[in-house]
Design an enzyme around this catalytic site. Sequence first.
Site, PDB file in Angstrom:
ATOM      1  N   GLU A   1      13.633  15.307  -3.399  1.00  0.00           N
ATOM      2  CA  GLU A   1      13.422  16.139  -4.591  1.00  0.00           C
ATOM      3  C   GLU A   1      14.554  15.952  -5.602  1.00  0.00           C
ATOM      4  OE1 GLU A   1      10.720  19.889  -3.089  1.00  0.00           O
ATOM      5  OE2 GLU A   1      12.907  20.083  -2.946  1.00  0.00           O
TER       6      GLU A   1
ATOM      7  N   ASP B   1       8.654  18.789  -6.960  1.00  0.00           N
ATOM      8  CA  ASP B   1       8.644  19.991  -6.128  1.00  0.00           C
ATOM      9  C   ASP B   1       7.656  19.747  -4.994  1.00  0.00           C
ATOM     10  OD1 ASP B   1       8.782  22.495  -5.026  1.00  0.00           O
ATOM     11  OD2 ASP B   1       7.789  23.541  -6.686  1.00  0.00           O
TER      12      ASP B   1
ATOM     13  N   ASN C   1       8.057  -4.038   3.607  1.00  0.00           N
ATOM     14  CA  ASN C   1       6.659  -3.660   3.775  1.00  0.00           C
ATOM     15  C   ASN C   1       6.150  -3.953   5.180  1.00  0.00           C
ATOM     16  OD1 ASN C   1       3.921  -3.067   3.230  1.00  0.00           O
ATOM     17  ND2 ASN C   1       3.538  -5.161   2.573  1.00  0.00           N
TER      18      ASN C   1
ATOM     19  N   GLN D   1       9.698  26.816   2.431  1.00  0.00           N
ATOM     20  CA  GLN D   1      10.112  25.538   1.845  1.00  0.00           C
ATOM     21  C   GLN D   1      11.599  25.299   2.068  1.00  0.00           C
ATOM     22  OE1 GLN D   1       8.830  24.227  -2.152  1.00  0.00           O
ATOM     23  NE2 GLN D   1       7.604  26.089  -2.216  1.00  0.00           N
TER      24      GLN D   1
ATOM     25  N   HIS E   1       0.827  -1.206   0.000  1.00  0.00           N
ATOM     26  CA  HIS E   1       0.000   0.000   0.000  1.00  0.00           C
ATOM     27  C   HIS E   1       0.865   1.261   0.000  1.00  0.00           C
ATOM     28  CE1 HIS E   1      -3.104  -2.770   1.382  1.00  0.00           C
ATOM     29  NE2 HIS E   1      -4.008  -1.809   1.367  1.00  0.00           N
TER      30      HIS E   1
ATOM     31  N   GLU F   1      12.722  22.008   4.057  1.00  0.00           N
ATOM     32  CA  GLU F   1      13.173  20.918   3.187  1.00  0.00           C
ATOM     33  C   GLU F   1      14.642  20.565   3.363  1.00  0.00           C
ATOM     34  OE1 GLU F   1      12.027  21.892  -0.780  1.00  0.00           O
ATOM     35  OE2 GLU F   1       9.876  21.725  -0.359  1.00  0.00           O
TER      36      GLU F   1
END
Length: 501
Positions: free
Chosen positions: A474, A480, A372, A490, A341, A494
């Site tokens: 990124e 973005d 997982n 940001q 998932h 980030e």
Amino acid sequence: MEGLKGNAPTLGIVYFCRVFIRNLFFYAGIVVALTAGSKGNRAATTPATMLQAEVFPSQQDTSRRQTQLLKEDFETGTKGSYAAAVVEMPTGSWDLDNVLIGRSAADLKNGSSSIRMKTGSISMNFDLADVEQIFISHGLYGHDPASTWKLLVSVDGGKNYSQIGETILEDNRTLVTDTFSVKHYYKMRFRIENTGSTAAARINIDDITFLKAAPEPLRTGNQSGLENVSHTTSFSGKSRGIIYDIDIQPDNGDNSNMLFGNPSRASSTTPENYYLDLKYYTQSYSRSKAIPNWVSWHLDATTTTKVADRMDNFAGFNELPPDFYMAISSSYTGSGFDRGHNCPSADRSSSPAANSATFLMTNMVPQAPRNNQRTWANFEAYLRSLVDAGNEIYIIMGNYGTGGIGSKGPASSIANGNIAVPANLWKVALVLPAGNKDLSRVNASTRVIAISTANVNTIDPDWRKYLVTVNDIEKATGYDLLSALPERLQTILEQRKDSGY
């Protein structure tokens, strides 16, 4: 990413337009999502009768649905002190905290008694189904000064409450009635809180009346519009389309799935960056890889109510364009990879429709089993624990690269080459205290957790060993992320790596 071991392909079928009709009542958010009401017209109340239950066609509904009135008038309960206690009423059990049942001349009431409340609350210990309006008669006790009170709703058995409508300024010397509208749901209980600043400001509450409606049918995307579907047929089969209930996320604004941006500018005209709105999450999907590029969703206490059990009804998504390969559950059989998932099943337990949406194969990627079932499962559980602690989270998960190592060794694809196996899996989670105006509440101290792992079976269960920065993701993907935030903010968020605690 949670999932079970995998399972084989069939070609995709018809692509058709989806017609969605939004419910006319305003829902809050889990709560829900569920709350938000409106203050109605005030009118002097007329004398009430005892508990009533009558059926009549709703004047507000052009389809003339059958509705039912259920009234609690507090005539039969007995409580002579303000001490907290449980009182049995005709409608059910109620918690009365700093509240008594008043019968004096100074109590405003219809009949012989009403609730007299200091800075306390009255709460239902039972649930009602499909309430769409609540009528509450209220006023000030005796010559007490003005106070304030509010109505709240819970859809998870009283664990979490959200306010409906505005806070009421109580300055009425006679009983008046206010109307609150809610988006009806099959499990609802209510609470009234006196929020005045002084215990000297007592209020009377009388004749709480619930207007109940027949539950709305589930909705399914279909060329002819909306059709009624049953739980026994709609959630079964090798493939299905969009099926949703009233607990979907809003299209935009607070609690929407893409509040913080579309990181790849996915659209319906770009097959390798194909935008899908599954109502409970949104995603960018790849036609050539037959897996999502990324999936984005909002997580809070209204989405994890455990109203629905885990459905385990893996199915192909039959609303893909006809030239897309449609993975089905058995596409993963014998591959050595789980059906992993992106949006976890446990993040969507507010209804069978919500949980079933997570089992569409467009939400899956081939994921190494230990990756997982241990590392990612642990991270998902940690994020839900933050919700339990009073937070809400905006999450986006994706992958990049090709080729992983499952329980049967390395592979770059499964299902006869139709489904790509990603090399790396990543997730970014932005954490906020539960509240409103979420975009404006993000600041330089807001917690952002980012992890990235290789898609291999020899991986440590401790997700904290795979913490990275958003910038790292990124650079690897070209996306973005958090693009709805100001550039300056940001940059701060980030480049910071979370501690994991």
